[in-house]
Design an enzyme around this catalytic site. Sequence first.
Site, PDB file in Angstrom:
ATOM      1  N   GLU A 196       4.453   5.207   4.090  1.00  0.00           N
ATOM      2  CA  GLU A 196       3.801   6.464   4.443  1.00  0.00           C
ATOM      3  C   GLU A 196       4.848   7.385   5.078  1.00  0.00           C
ATOM      4  O   GLU A 196       5.391   7.072   6.141  1.00  0.00           O
ATOM      5  CB  GLU A 196       2.658   6.220   5.424  1.00  0.00           C
ATOM      6  CG  GLU A 196       1.976   7.482   5.928  1.00  0.00           C
ATOM      7  CD  GLU A 196       1.401   8.319   4.796  1.00  0.00           C
ATOM      8  OE1 GLU A 196       1.890   9.449   4.604  1.00  0.00           O
ATOM      9  OE2 GLU A 196       0.480   7.833   4.115  1.00  0.00           O
ATOM     10  N   ASP A 222     -10.901  10.834  -5.884  1.00  0.00           N
ATOM     11  CA  ASP A 222     -12.109  11.613  -6.094  1.00  0.00           C
ATOM     12  C   ASP A 222     -11.847  12.829  -6.970  1.00  0.00           C
ATOM     13  O   ASP A 222     -12.703  13.707  -7.085  1.00  0.00           O
ATOM     14  CB  ASP A 222     -12.673  12.071  -4.742  1.00  0.00           C
ATOM     15  CG  ASP A 222     -11.669  12.901  -3.966  1.00  0.00           C
ATOM     16  OD1 ASP A 222     -10.621  12.341  -3.576  1.00  0.00           O
ATOM     17  OD2 ASP A 222     -11.903  14.106  -3.749  1.00  0.00           O
ATOM     18  N   GLU A 229       0.859  -1.193   0.000  1.00  0.00           N
ATOM     19  CA  GLU A 229       0.000   0.000   0.000  1.00  0.00           C
ATOM     20  C   GLU A 229       0.887   1.232   0.000  1.00  0.00           C
ATOM     21  O   GLU A 229       1.745   1.399   0.884  1.00  0.00           O
ATOM     22  CB  GLU A 229      -0.963   0.030   1.183  1.00  0.00           C
ATOM     23  CG  GLU A 229      -1.897   1.231   1.103  1.00  0.00           C
ATOM     24  CD  GLU A 229      -3.181   1.081   1.906  1.00  0.00           C
ATOM     25  OE1 GLU A 229      -3.808   2.121   2.175  1.00  0.00           O
ATOM     26  OE2 GLU A 229      -3.556  -0.058   2.257  1.00  0.00           O
ATOM     27  N   ASP A 259      -2.222  12.244  -2.814  1.00  0.00           N
ATOM     28  CA  ASP A 259      -2.192  13.702  -2.859  1.00  0.00           C
ATOM     29  C   ASP A 259      -2.496  14.136  -4.289  1.00  0.00           C
ATOM     30  O   ASP A 259      -1.801  13.737  -5.225  1.00  0.00           O
ATOM     31  CB  ASP A 259      -0.815  14.208  -2.440  1.00  0.00           C
ATOM     32  CG  ASP A 259      -0.816  15.696  -2.116  1.00  0.00           C
ATOM     33  OD1 ASP A 259      -1.537  16.452  -2.819  1.00  0.00           O
ATOM     34  OD2 ASP A 259      -0.115  16.103  -1.184  1.00  0.00           O
ATOM     35  N   ASP A 270       9.674   7.556   1.806  1.00  0.00           N
ATOM     36  CA  ASP A 270       9.382   7.686   0.378  1.00  0.00           C
ATOM     37  C   ASP A 270       9.329   6.303  -0.266  1.00  0.00           C
ATOM     38  O   ASP A 270      10.271   5.512  -0.156  1.00  0.00           O
ATOM     39  CB  ASP A 270      10.492   8.530  -0.250  1.00  0.00           C
ATOM     40  CG  ASP A 270      10.187   8.992  -1.652  1.00  0.00           C
ATOM     41  OD1 ASP A 270       9.458   8.285  -2.367  1.00  0.00           O
ATOM     42  OD2 ASP A 270      10.690  10.065  -2.041  1.00  0.00           O
ATOM     43  N   THR A 313     -12.255   4.846   3.638  1.00  0.00           N
ATOM     44  CA  THR A 313     -11.248   5.503   4.470  1.00  0.00           C
ATOM     45  C   THR A 313     -11.703   6.888   4.898  1.00  0.00           C
ATOM     46  O   THR A 313     -12.697   7.432   4.393  1.00  0.00           O
ATOM     47  CB  THR A 313      -9.932   5.647   3.692  1.00  0.00           C
ATOM     48  OG1 THR A 313     -10.119   6.597   2.625  1.00  0.00           O
ATOM     49  CG2 THR A 313      -9.494   4.312   3.093  1.00  0.00           C
ATOM     50  N   ARG A 314     -10.954   7.471   5.802  1.00  0.00           N
ATOM     51  CA  ARG A 314     -11.288   8.826   6.270  1.00  0.00           C
ATOM     52  C   ARG A 314     -11.235   9.828   5.125  1.00  0.00           C
ATOM     53  O   ARG A 314     -12.010  10.792   5.082  1.00  0.00           O
ATOM     54  CB  ARG A 314     -10.338   9.259   7.383  1.00  0.00           C
ATOM     55  CG  ARG A 314      -8.887   9.429   6.940  1.00  0.00           C
ATOM     56  CD  ARG A 314      -8.006   9.907   8.060  1.00  0.00           C
ATOM     57  NE  ARG A 314      -8.017   8.941   9.148  1.00  0.00           N
ATOM     58  CZ  ARG A 314      -7.688   9.253  10.412  1.00  0.00           C
ATOM     59  NH1 ARG A 314      -7.351  10.485  10.709  1.00  0.00           N
ATOM     60  NH2 ARG A 314      -7.683   8.341  11.344  1.00  0.00           N
ATOM     61  N   LYS A 373      -2.741  21.862  -8.799  1.00  0.00           N
ATOM     62  CA  LYS A 373      -2.230  22.869  -9.725  1.00  0.00           C
ATOM     63  C   LYS A 373      -1.494  22.197 -10.877  1.00  0.00           C
ATOM     64  O   LYS A 373      -0.724  21.260 -10.671  1.00  0.00           O
ATOM     65  CB  LYS A 373      -1.298  23.835  -8.996  1.00  0.00           C
ATOM     66  CG  LYS A 373      -1.997  24.681  -7.936  1.00  0.00           C
ATOM     67  CD  LYS A 373      -1.029  25.624  -7.252  1.00  0.00           C
ATOM     68  CE  LYS A 373      -1.739  26.458  -6.182  1.00  0.00           C
ATOM     69  NZ  LYS A 373      -0.800  27.374  -5.474  1.00  0.00           N
TER      70      LYS A 373
END
Length: 242
Positions: free
Chosen positions: A99, A184, A74, A148, A126, A221-222, A152
Amino acid sequence: MPEKKGKSPHHGSGAPWRNFYGRLKGKHLRPSQKTYLDEDLAALSPGPVDWDANPERRNLDLKALFGDRPLWLEIGFGGGEHLVHQAEQNREAGFIGCEPYINGVAMLLGKIRAAKCDNIRIHPGDVRDLFDVLPDASVAKAFLLYPDPWPKKRHHRRRFVTAEHMEPLARVMRPGAIFRVATDIPDYVRQTLETVPKHGFKWLCEGPEDWRQPWDDWISTRYEQKALREGRVPHYLTFQRD
């Protein structure tokens, strides 16, 4: 998220030429989370990943970690709820979660304690550094969930779905391996569908329901709950390594 630029995270232990963009730490850690980090994190390391510990970039010994269990990965596990859910439901697999956000790592450690999972290892940094030390064709399934978005246009090169990340991901995934992406952000969907197939993956989609409906073993997930509250539409994309 606030943007921070620097070398690969965690005390300069990443590749010296790689810039890292993103959050490394939040405002505070609860005392219990500091305890998890102090007491549990080292024991859950997958092995020598960081450059100071493994300057020769030797491959991890996955057999020593997980025996003959397939490896699932993951990438950016957030608070760890999906990773723990999958590990509980798939005890026959071994998991590595990456993470760099240390608060998320602490949250995952608390969930691992509660669930008593013994098939999870954590790289708190990383994912590109982890790719360096994973053997070729070693990953059976990978997850990229609500990454993330870097909205932009000038920052789109920082997204995970670029050649810098996809080339090593393709190398470490075995033929037939599954790569799941949830987001999303419509433009992230566009870039994913443009880029991922160029690196040896086939999009498994026969109709709209294949990307509109979550996977059967999905746990929301949150980050997804926040997207739904704010009126954004999740997309669930499934790819298979050629």
